[in-house]
Design a protein around this motif. Structure first.
Motif, short mmCIF file in Angstrom:
data_model
loop_
_atom_site.label_atom_id
_atom_site.label_comp_id
_atom_site.label_asym_id
_atom_site.label_seq_id
_atom_site.Cartn_x
_atom_site.Cartn_y
_atom_site.Cartn_z
N GLN A 172 39.38 -74.49 30.93
CA GLN A 172 40.80 -74.41 30.61
C GLN A 172 41.57 -73.69 31.72
OE1 GLN A 172 42.58 -75.70 28.08
NE2 GLN A 172 40.76 -76.74 27.32
N VAL A 216 46.34 -61.72 27.32
CA VAL A 216 45.70 -62.99 26.95
C VAL A 216 46.22 -63.48 25.61
CG1 VAL A 216 43.52 -64.07 26.28
CG2 VAL A 216 43.62 -62.65 28.33
N GLU A 217 46.28 -62.57 24.62
CA GLU A 217 46.77 -62.95 23.30
C GLU A 217 48.24 -63.38 23.36
OE1 GLU A 217 47.09 -61.01 18.83
OE2 GLU A 217 47.73 -59.89 20.60
N TYR A 260 48.62 -66.79 25.08
CA TYR A 260 48.08 -67.86 24.24
C TYR A 260 49.03 -68.18 23.10
CZ TYR A 260 44.74 -70.67 21.62
OH TYR A 260 44.13 -71.70 20.94
N ASN A 261 49.60 -67.15 22.48
CA ASN A 261 50.54 -67.38 21.38
C ASN A 261 51.83 -68.04 21.86
OD1 ASN A 261 48.82 -66.25 19.47
ND2 ASN A 261 49.68 -64.19 19.70
N TYR A 298 51.76 -70.41 24.05
CA TYR A 298 51.30 -71.73 24.50
C TYR A 298 51.22 -71.83 26.03
CZ TYR A 298 52.44 -72.80 19.66
OH TYR A 298 52.51 -72.77 18.30
N GLN A 299 51.08 -70.71 26.70
CA GLN A 299 50.82 -70.71 28.14
C GLN A 299 49.31 -70.66 28.35
OE1 GLN A 299 53.38 -68.05 30.51
NE2 GLN A 299 54.56 -67.64 28.64
N PHE A 300 48.68 -71.81 28.07
CA PHE A 300 47.22 -71.83 28.00
C PHE A 300 46.55 -71.57 29.35
CE2 PHE A 300 48.46 -74.72 24.40
CZ PHE A 300 48.16 -73.80 23.41
N SER A 310 46.86 -67.92 30.10
CA SER A 310 46.03 -67.16 29.18
C SER A 310 44.55 -67.23 29.56
CB SER A 310 46.24 -67.68 27.76
OG SER A 310 45.36 -67.03 26.85
N PHE A 311 44.08 -68.45 29.82
CA PHE A 311 42.67 -68.60 30.15
C PHE A 311 42.36 -68.11 31.56
CE2 PHE A 311 42.75 -71.54 26.52
CZ PHE A 311 41.59 -71.15 25.88
#
Length: 289
Positions: free
Chosen positions: A48, A243-244, A247-248, A250-252, A255-256
């Motif tokens: 990801q 990271v959280e 991710y919340n 939607y910036q994947f 985040s990953f």
């Protein structure tokens, strides 16, 4: 010597009483479990992170908010590891080398963070240093910021990580005993000379092992830090918190990308842990005459 080796080999063979199919099934279950719950999550994290190419990956890591989280994580880890190193060595030295009243109670206090939820420990610091807490009014009167700032994050991290160095050293130092220290003192060495010339060289691999585990936990701590940080963007977010948040939102990829740094830390920690365990095993082998 050959007879002893033959006896040990025969004893090991006697222990392997399960039929070959049973052993294969047990090994297969263990491998499948590790692949599903350890290997695949790591693969997904890196897949990801690089899903939109190396450019997007590097762009995510070079973002000012990401750099702020990385710097804060490294700073808090450095503070926590340094203080816990000093405390852990002193506590282990006292527990392993001396007999005193309250020794069992001290060991229980060292183990306390293992039994207390990190979230609960964070709430304790809120009750102590918050605006309505025990020391909150005094801190506000003197314009001292603990919560929602680096001091609060460092305190919470120190609490959840301080058993690691001490717990890595206590059994090692207890096994080594006090004979070498007593011999050094009988030859005229002072307490500090005995520690730096006799004790410390004997426990150096244990110290590194404890520091490694303490650092890994400090960088990956989420629960306690989440309570005391305030989640201020670009100021009090460590890497796990960022990271959280990403991710919340939607910036994947971002985040990953941050998560991949933590995953790489975990892999490096695993390799270093294996190497240090080998040195510890070698150091605990009986010495020849």
């Amino acid at each position: 010597m050959s007879e002893l080796q033959s006896y040990l080999s025969s004893a090991r063979d006697d222990l392997r009483t399960e039929p070959r199919p049973v052993r294969i099934v047990i090994i297969a279950i263990a491998v499948i479990f590790l692949v599903v719950f350890v290997v695949l999550p790591l693969v997904v994290v890196f897949a990801q992170a690089f899903s939109k190419g190396i450019g997007a990956y590097l762009s995510a890591l070079s973002d000012p908010e990401a750099w702020s989280a990385i710097r804060l994580t490294l700073l808090v880890a450095a503070i926590s590891v340094s203080l816990n190193l000093v405390f852990g060595v002193i506590a282990a030295w006292a527990i392993a080398k001396f007999e005193f009243r309250g020794k069992t109670f001290l060991i229980s206090l060292i183990d306390l963070p293992f039994s207390v939820s990190p979230v609960i420990s964070g709430l304790v610091f809120v009750l102590l240093f918050g605006g309505q807490g025990y020391w909150g009014p005094w801190l506000q009167a003197h314009n001292i910021q603990v919560l929602f700032a680096v001091p609060g994050i460092a305190l919470a991290t120190i609490f959840v990580t301080f058993p690691f160095v001490a717990r890595a050293l206590i059994p090692l130092m207890q096994e080594q005993g006090t004979l070498e220290e007593e011999a050094a003192i009988s030859l005229g060495a002072s307490g500090l000379q005995t520690f730096f010339r006799v004790t410390l060289p004997n426990i150096k691999w244990g110290v590194l092992y404890g520091v490694l585990l303490c650092n890994a936990r400090a960088m990956g701590e989420f629960g306690a830090v989440s309570v005391v940080s305030g989640h201020i963007r670009g100021e009090t977010n460590t890497m796990p918190l960022l990271v959280e948040i990403l991710y919340n939102e939607y910036q994947f990829v971002s985040s990953f990308a941050i998560a991949s740094l933590l995953a790489m830390l975990a892999l490096i920690t695993l390799v270093a842990k294996t190497i240090l365990e080998q040195h510890l095993d070698e150091g605990q082998q009986p010495r020849g005459d």
